[in-house]
Design a protein around this motif. Structure first.
Motif, PDB file in Angstrom:
ATOM      1  N   ASN A   1       0.831  -1.201   0.000  1.00 47.78           N
ATOM      2  CA  ASN A   1       0.000   0.000   0.000  1.00 47.78           C
ATOM      3  C   ASN A   1       0.865   1.250   0.000  1.00 47.78           C
ATOM      4  OD1 ASN A   1      -2.568  -1.321   0.164  1.00 47.78           O
ATOM      5  ND2 ASN A   1      -2.056  -1.826   2.283  1.00 47.78           N
ATOM      6  N   ASN A   2       1.006   1.853  -1.179  1.00 47.53           N
ATOM      7  CA  ASN A   2       1.709   3.123  -1.325  1.00 47.53           C
ATOM      8  C   ASN A   2       3.149   3.062  -0.800  1.00 47.53           C
ATOM      9  OD1 ASN A   2       1.696   5.771  -2.290  1.00 47.53           O
ATOM     10  ND2 ASN A   2       1.252   6.586  -0.252  1.00 47.53           N
ATOM     11  N   LEU A   3       3.883   2.024  -1.209  1.00 47.81           N
ATOM     12  CA  LEU A   3       5.270   1.861  -0.788  1.00 47.81           C
ATOM     13  C   LEU A   3       6.208   2.055  -1.972  1.00 47.81           C
ATOM     14  CD1 LEU A   3       4.970  -1.389   1.376  1.00 47.81           C
ATOM     15  CD2 LEU A   3       4.919   0.982   2.161  1.00 47.81           C
ATOM     16  N   ASN A   4       7.420   2.553  -1.703  1.00 49.07           N
ATOM     17  CA  ASN A   4       8.421   2.621  -2.766  1.00 49.07           C
ATOM     18  C   ASN A   4       9.158   1.275  -2.835  1.00 49.07           C
ATOM     19  OD1 ASN A   4      10.567   2.632  -0.878  1.00 49.07           O
ATOM     20  ND2 ASN A   4      10.537   4.861  -0.764  1.00 49.07           N
ATOM     21  N   LYS A   5      10.036   1.121  -3.808  1.00 52.29           N
ATOM     22  CA  LYS A   5      10.696  -0.177  -4.041  1.00 52.29           C
ATOM     23  C   LYS A   5      11.545  -0.619  -2.849  1.00 52.29           C
ATOM     24  CE  LYS A   5      10.637   0.033  -9.060  1.00 52.29           C
ATOM     25  NZ  LYS A   5       9.870   1.236  -9.320  1.00 52.29           N
ATOM     26  N   GLU A   6      12.243   0.296  -2.226  1.00 53.95           N
ATOM     27  CA  GLU A   6      13.055  -0.071  -1.060  1.00 53.95           C
ATOM     28  C   GLU A   6      12.176  -0.570   0.086  1.00 53.95           C
ATOM     29  OE1 GLU A   6      16.729   1.587   1.677  1.00 53.95           O
ATOM     30  OE2 GLU A   6      15.701   2.973   0.340  1.00 53.95           O
ATOM     31  N   GLN A   7      11.051   0.081   0.308  1.00 52.74           N
ATOM     32  CA  GLN A   7      10.128  -0.351   1.349  1.00 52.74           C
ATOM     33  C   GLN A   7       9.533  -1.728   1.021  1.00 52.74           C
ATOM     34  OE1 GLN A   7       7.679   3.161   1.074  1.00 52.74           O
ATOM     35  NE2 GLN A   7       8.414   3.929   3.044  1.00 52.74           N
ATOM     36  N   ILE A   8       9.274  -1.979  -0.257  1.00 53.81           N
ATOM     37  CA  ILE A   8       8.742  -3.282  -0.670  1.00 53.81           C
ATOM     38  C   ILE A   8       9.781  -4.372  -0.432  1.00 53.81           C
ATOM     39  CG2 ILE A   8       7.933  -4.650  -2.629  1.00 53.81           C
ATOM     40  CD1 ILE A   8       6.748  -1.993  -3.746  1.00 53.81           C
TER      41      ILE A   8
ATOM     42  N   ASP B   1      14.036   3.802  -7.475  1.00 52.56           N
ATOM     43  CA  ASP B   1      13.359   5.098  -7.496  1.00 52.56           C
ATOM     44  C   ASP B   1      12.340   5.164  -6.350  1.00 52.56           C
ATOM     45  OD1 ASP B   1      10.843   3.934  -8.319  1.00 52.56           O
ATOM     46  OD2 ASP B   1      11.591   3.906 -10.374  1.00 52.56           O
ATOM     47  N   ASN B   2      11.743   6.336  -6.175  1.00 54.60           N
ATOM     48  CA  ASN B   2      10.790   6.546  -5.084  1.00 54.60           C
ATOM     49  C   ASN B   2       9.337   6.450  -5.522  1.00 54.60           C
ATOM     50  OD1 ASN B   2      12.594   6.870  -2.921  1.00 54.60           O
ATOM     51  ND2 ASN B   2      13.066   8.944  -3.598  1.00 54.60           N
ATOM     52  N   ARG B   3       9.111   5.939  -6.740  1.00 52.36           N
ATOM     53  CA  ARG B   3       7.733   5.801  -7.210  1.00 52.36           C
ATOM     54  C   ARG B   3       6.969   4.871  -6.268  1.00 52.36           C
ATOM     55  NH1 ARG B   3       4.902   2.302 -10.634  1.00 52.36           N
ATOM     56  NH2 ARG B   3       6.767   1.036 -10.889  1.00 52.36           N
ATOM     57  N   ARG B   4       5.769   5.287  -5.921  1.00 54.88           N
ATOM     58  CA  ARG B   4       4.929   4.533  -4.986  1.00 54.88           C
ATOM     59  C   ARG B   4       4.128   3.471  -5.729  1.00 54.88           C
ATOM     60  NH1 ARG B   4       6.140   5.451   0.373  1.00 54.88           N
ATOM     61  NH2 ARG B   4       7.071   7.496   0.488  1.00 54.88           N
TER      62      ARG B   4
ATOM     63  N   TYR C   1       6.829  -7.679 -11.216  1.00 55.78           N
ATOM     64  CA  TYR C   1       5.884  -6.555 -11.209  1.00 55.78           C
ATOM     65  C   TYR C   1       6.562  -5.256 -10.759  1.00 55.78           C
ATOM     66  CZ  TYR C   1       1.781  -3.730 -10.364  1.00 55.78           C
ATOM     67  OH  TYR C   1       0.855  -2.718 -10.396  1.00 55.78           O
ATOM     68  N   ILE C   2       7.291  -5.291  -9.644  1.00 57.45           N
ATOM     69  CA  ILE C   2       7.840  -4.030  -9.114  1.00 57.45           C
ATOM     70  C   ILE C   2       9.050  -3.536  -9.898  1.00 57.45           C
ATOM     71  CG2 ILE C   2       6.930  -4.473  -6.800  1.00 57.45           C
ATOM     72  CD1 ILE C   2       9.849  -4.992  -5.921  1.00 57.45           C
ATOM     73  N   LEU C   3       9.740  -4.427 -10.617  1.00 62.31           N
ATOM     74  CA  LEU C   3      10.932  -4.022 -11.369  1.00 62.31           C
ATOM     75  C   LEU C   3      10.675  -3.903 -12.866  1.00 62.31           C
ATOM     76  CD1 LEU C   3      13.536  -6.284  -9.531  1.00 62.31           C
ATOM     77  CD2 LEU C   3      13.040  -3.863  -9.116  1.00 62.31           C
TER      78      LEU C   3
END
Length: 126
Positions: free
Chosen positions: A30-37, A57-60, A76-78
């Motif tokens: 939920n509204n996380l950037n790649k590092e947080q994921i 990047d910081n895209r959510r 999906y995230i990359l």
């Protein structure tokens, strides 16, 4: 009562362990950037990531994954990046920027047919 709570706790832990081992993950992003994921995936699984922070990047991102594999989540995230990944047998995930890692040469790999692909990416062999 104590037996019921103990049994319930045992089955919940068994369910979580089975989910980790089978590779079928349930992750809510939920509204996380790649590092947080990546941090979330490390918390929820037995995988450990190796990467350079500046590549991310910081895209959510927001998405729910049910009964899916770690590779589907990473794909999906990359998807919109030049970041690739390699998963080792001991549950390490190595992220690379603009490079593909392989432990062997692909079957039926024809350099003439794949020349444009080879020019875009460097191969690293383990």
């Amino acid at each position: 009562m104590k037996k019921s709570i103990l049994l319930l706790s045992f089955f919940l832990n068994l369910s979580i362990y089975s989910q980790k081992e089978s590779g079928n993950l349930k992750i809510e992003i939920n509204n996380l950037n790649k590092e947080q994921i990546i941090n979330l995936l490390e918390e929820k699984t037995d995988y450990h990531f190796f990467y350079i922070n500046s590549w991310l990047d910081n895209r959510r991102i927001s998405k729910n994954f049910n009964n899916t594999s770690i590779t589907n989540i990473l794909d999906y995230i990359l998807n919109d990046t030049a970041i690739n990944y390699y998963i080792t047998n001991d549950k390490k995930i190595i992220l690379t920027y603009g490079n593909l890692i392989s432990n062997s040469i692909y079957d039926n790999f024809d350099i003439d047919d794949s020349l444009s692909f080879v020019k875009k990416r460097k191969y690293l062999f383990l």
